[in-house]
Design a protein around this motif. Sequence first.
Motif, short mmCIF file in Angstrom:
data_model
loop_
_atom_site.label_atom_id
_atom_site.label_comp_id
_atom_site.label_asym_id
_atom_site.label_seq_id
_atom_site.Cartn_x
_atom_site.Cartn_y
_atom_site.Cartn_z
N THR A 181 104.31 -50.31 33.22
CA THR A 181 105.40 -51.16 33.68
C THR A 181 106.16 -50.46 34.81
N ASP A 198 101.52 -57.00 35.57
CA ASP A 198 101.98 -58.20 36.27
C ASP A 198 103.18 -58.79 35.53
N TRP A 199 103.63 -59.96 35.96
CA TRP A 199 104.83 -60.57 35.39
C TRP A 199 104.66 -60.87 33.90
N TYR A 200 103.43 -61.24 33.50
CA TYR A 200 103.19 -61.55 32.09
C TYR A 200 103.29 -60.28 31.24
N HIS A 202 105.04 -57.63 31.85
CA HIS A 202 106.45 -57.26 31.75
C HIS A 202 107.20 -58.19 30.79
N ALA A 203 106.84 -59.47 30.78
CA ALA A 203 107.51 -60.42 29.89
C ALA A 203 107.21 -60.09 28.43
#
Length: 243
Positions: A181, A198-200, A202-203
């Motif tokens: 991350t 990616d964004w997923y 991190h989510a």
Amino acid sequence: MAEEGFPVRRILGILGVSESGYYAWRERTPSARELRHTWLKQIIVDIYSSSGSTFGYRRIRYEIGRRYGINVSHGTVELLMGQAGIHGRSGRLNGHVQPTIARVPNRRWVVDVFTCETSNDTLCAAIVLDTTSRQLVSWSTESRGNSHLVDRALDKAIAHEVAADSIPGEAKGNIAGFAFTDRARNLRCGPAYGITGDWYDHAVVEVFWENVRRALADHKGAKNQKRLEEKLPEIFERFACQK
């Protein structure tokens, strides 16, 4: 030979190996070095396959560092390639091979480091999450965040995956690839090079930490470092068991 149905006692007699020594070896728990080599071998095979069976040990060593931020010697890569029965093609490669992430079907890991503030100090926790199942694979904690903190968490994840196979010390198929991350990199716990989540990814990490914060809120005195050191592993253990 034993798996092919030959009598074990007769084979051992021919090879000059004691029966007790053979069974002790078969039941022996793999060392940390053996587990790491098993894990690295799967990464090497994955990179080799993605190159169209062309990369040699020098290029594979470079790709391991570029994709995963792992420092490994040429000799180790050459040794593990020999054990896997693969070798590179001579000559320079033309073009660029797109990077891929080695993974078991439906699994990818993301590594994060979080600093928990207490009334008198801080406690850092490194976690390895399976981003597909959103489950905790492994973790480690200490007072300061550093690369050793992450290495311990990854080593535990590797050991967990190898131990899950029916044959000790042998990993089946392609193991999970992993990304770091942005927070781990900003804390200088991740490598300078390697794959960033990616964004997923991190989510998934943020949802996990939100659940941890809620669980900590149920415990009085969780802001005290000693109390936090006791409760955080308990919470992690509970999340790891929810599989």
